[in-house]
Design a protein around this motif. Structure first.
Motif, PDB file in Angstrom:
ATOM      1  N   VAL A 111       0.861  -1.194   0.000  1.00 36.84           N
ATOM      2  CA  VAL A 111       0.000   0.000   0.000  1.00 36.84           C
ATOM      3  C   VAL A 111       0.892   1.237   0.000  1.00 36.84           C
ATOM      4  CG1 VAL A 111      -1.665   1.349   1.331  1.00 36.84           C
ATOM      5  CG2 VAL A 111      -1.958  -1.125   1.114  1.00 36.84           C
ATOM      6  N   PHE A 112       0.623   2.138  -0.945  1.00 35.70           N
ATOM      7  CA  PHE A 112       1.393   3.380  -1.034  1.00 35.70           C
ATOM      8  C   PHE A 112       0.585   4.527  -0.452  1.00 35.70           C
ATOM      9  CE2 PHE A 112       2.389   7.379  -3.237  1.00 35.70           C
ATOM     10  CZ  PHE A 112       3.711   7.506  -2.880  1.00 35.70           C
ATOM     11  N   MET A 113       1.266   5.405   0.312  1.00 33.74           N
ATOM     12  CA  MET A 113       0.605   6.539   0.948  1.00 33.74           C
ATOM     13  C   MET A 113       1.385   7.811   0.639  1.00 33.74           C
ATOM     14  SD  MET A 113      -0.063   4.666   4.630  1.00 33.74           S
ATOM     15  CE  MET A 113      -1.404   5.755   5.128  1.00 33.74           C
TER      16      MET A 113
ATOM     17  N   ILE B 200      -3.877   2.754  -2.754  1.00 28.73           N
ATOM     18  CA  ILE B 200      -3.219   4.045  -2.543  1.00 28.73           C
ATOM     19  C   ILE B 200      -4.023   4.810  -1.503  1.00 28.73           C
ATOM     20  CG2 ILE B 200      -2.678   6.281  -3.615  1.00 28.73           C
ATOM     21  CD1 ILE B 200      -2.203   4.699  -6.233  1.00 28.73           C
ATOM     22  N   VAL B 201      -3.322   5.398  -0.550  1.00 24.65           N
ATOM     23  CA  VAL B 201      -3.958   6.205   0.499  1.00 24.65           C
ATOM     24  C   VAL B 201      -3.417   7.622   0.374  1.00 24.65           C
ATOM     25  CG1 VAL B 201      -4.443   6.434   2.959  1.00 24.65           C
ATOM     26  CG2 VAL B 201      -4.058   4.166   1.965  1.00 24.65           C
ATOM     27  N   THR B 202      -4.313   8.597   0.386  1.00 28.70           N
ATOM     28  CA  THR B 202      -3.903   9.978   0.157  1.00 28.70           C
ATOM     29  C   THR B 202      -4.801  10.928   0.928  1.00 28.70           C
ATOM     30  OG1 THR B 202      -3.370  11.552  -1.612  1.00 28.70           O
ATOM     31  CG2 THR B 202      -5.376  10.253  -1.891  1.00 28.70           C
ATOM     32  N   GLN B 203      -4.486  12.205   0.876  1.00 27.20           N
ATOM     33  CA  GLN B 203      -5.315  13.206   1.550  1.00 27.20           C
ATOM     34  C   GLN B 203      -6.639  13.386   0.811  1.00 27.20           C
ATOM     35  OE1 GLN B 203      -4.804  14.403   4.420  1.00 27.20           O
ATOM     36  NE2 GLN B 203      -2.800  15.296   4.739  1.00 27.20           N
ATOM     37  N   PRO B 204      -7.700  13.782   1.512  1.00 28.51           N
ATOM     38  CA  PRO B 204      -9.001  13.983   0.861  1.00 28.51           C
ATOM     39  C   PRO B 204      -8.934  15.078  -0.205  1.00 28.51           C
ATOM     40  CG  PRO B 204      -9.231  13.935   3.253  1.00 28.51           C
ATOM     41  CD  PRO B 204      -7.761  14.017   2.966  1.00 28.51           C
ATOM     42  N   PRO B 205      -9.853  15.055  -1.168  1.00 27.41           N
ATOM     43  CA  PRO B 205      -9.915  16.131  -2.169  1.00 27.41           C
ATOM     44  C   PRO B 205     -10.055  17.488  -1.492  1.00 27.41           C
ATOM     45  CG  PRO B 205     -11.342  14.307  -2.798  1.00 27.41           C
ATOM     46  CD  PRO B 205     -10.879  14.026  -1.399  1.00 27.41           C
TER      47      PRO B 205
END
Length: 363
Positions: A33-35, A64-69
């Motif tokens: 999992v990439f963040m 993929i884990v990222t910040q919210p829009p």
């Protein structure tokens, strides 16, 4: 929820690559999992995508884990994070891109557990990882940090290093622990710092080198030998790189030119650096205070000046295409590029020509 995620994993598993493990379902790839969130993280994601499609690859990017829009640009249109958009542009399934407000949300953690990731990689993710998250991947979570740890732990390592005028920095690959950027170091790579490089360029360079370091170390991370060779950090040598604040950008010309030049380099991009000047019209004696965004500078050097009066010490002049600002310690800061509020950036000569004979004094 879990069954739907397992179905997504199966679909992604079969379309992600043409490697032997994708063609032969009996060979199961390790789930990674990439963040990450900002644009600089995309180089790391690209490196992982490319490595995962190699014929001998033992892993795949499962999610993929990222910040919210968030609202970006002038229209404040709500858009995915740069990493999310980059992943979508490369054809990554949208339902495998997660954007929780906090990494400790139970719904998100439940989804993550269903993916059964063996390893998580973080690169400028921008969110605190709680203990219950760190317990999920059996091989741990590995972070790419753009400094030579334990130096410059924290949110703004590149900016604070440039502000300090360092001649050398680097990138570290380290295991993530609950304490900020304090985990054991797997590997690091050093880099000499050019006197004129700005934060965005240095940040991009360090994350590019960090992605190469990560790919070279992945085999040892997967077989467990990285955990054995990882070196504990010396906490007594740790320094903190505090987050930049909107109140910091102002330049004070009573400081030495090199200090101001380093600040301009460090704060390039966001929040930028600003200064106020006095603009005087010799024809009618009127003057006004003007705010400038200072974009590109260089240090002229130390030179003791023979001034006629105190007013001359504040004069800003144009010499060789640069605005010269007298600074502390008889030093001079040359401003090469600047911007007026609401206008486009211009070079110093264009700004000077726009004054039409009016004089400039520093504040």
């Amino acid at each position: 929820m879990h069954s739907s995620l397992m179905l997504r994993r199966f679909c992604c598993y079969n379309v992600a690559s043409s490697s032997p493990s994708a063609l032969n379902p009996t060979i199961k790839k390790k789930q990674l999992v990439f963040m990450g969130s900002p644009q600089v993280s995309a180089s790391v994601l690209d490196a992982l995508f490319n490595a995962s499609t190699a014929p001998d690859s033992v892993f795949q990017v499962a999610a993929i884990v990222t910040q919210p829009p968030s609202g970006r640009d002038r229209g404040r249109k709500v858009m995915p994070s740069p990493v999310a958009q980059h992943a979508l542009d490369r054809g990554f399934p949208s339902d495998l891109i997660f954007a929780p407000e906090r990494a400790g949300e139970e719904t998100f953690l439940s989804d993550l557990r269903a993916l059964q990731p063996e390893l998580c990689i973080t690169a400028a993710y921008g969110n605190i990882l709680p203990s219950k998250f760190l317990k999920i991947p059996p091989l741990g979570t590995v972070n790419i940090h753009p400094s030579l740890l334990p130096l410059y732990r924290g949110a703004a390592p590149v900016q604070r290093a440039l502000q300090d005028g360092v001649k050398e920095t680097g990138v570290s690959l380290a295991y993530t622990v609950r304490s900020l950027d304090a985990g054991p170091i797997i590997a690091c790579k050093r880099l000499e710092v050019d006197d004129h490089i700005k934060a965005p360029e240095l940040l991009a360079l360090l994350f590019h080198q960090g992605s190469e370091l990560l790919i070279s170390e992945l085999p040892s991370i997967f077989d467990g030998s990285a955990r054995q060779k990882a070196q504990a950090q010396d906490d007594s040598k740790a320094t903190h790189a505090a987050k930049l604040t909107p109140e910091e950008p102002w330049l004070s010309f009573d400081q030495e030119a090199v200090v101001l030049h380093n600040k301009v380099r460090a704060f390039a991009g966001w929040p930028g650096t600003r200064a106020k000047i006095r603009v005087l019209d010799p024809n009618n004696g009127q003057d006004s205070i003007v705010e400038l965004k200072i974009i590109t500078t260089r240090v002229c050097g130390n030179e003791k000046k023979n001034v006629q009066n105190d007013d001359d010490e504040d004069d800003v002049t144009l010499v060789g295409g640069a605005l010269r600002f007298p600074c502390g310690g008889y030093s001079t800061l040359e401003v090469l590029e600047l911007q007026l509020p609401g206008k486009k950036p211009v070079n110093a000569a264009s700004f000077w020509n726009g004054l039409r004979g009016r004089k400039v004094k520093k504040l």
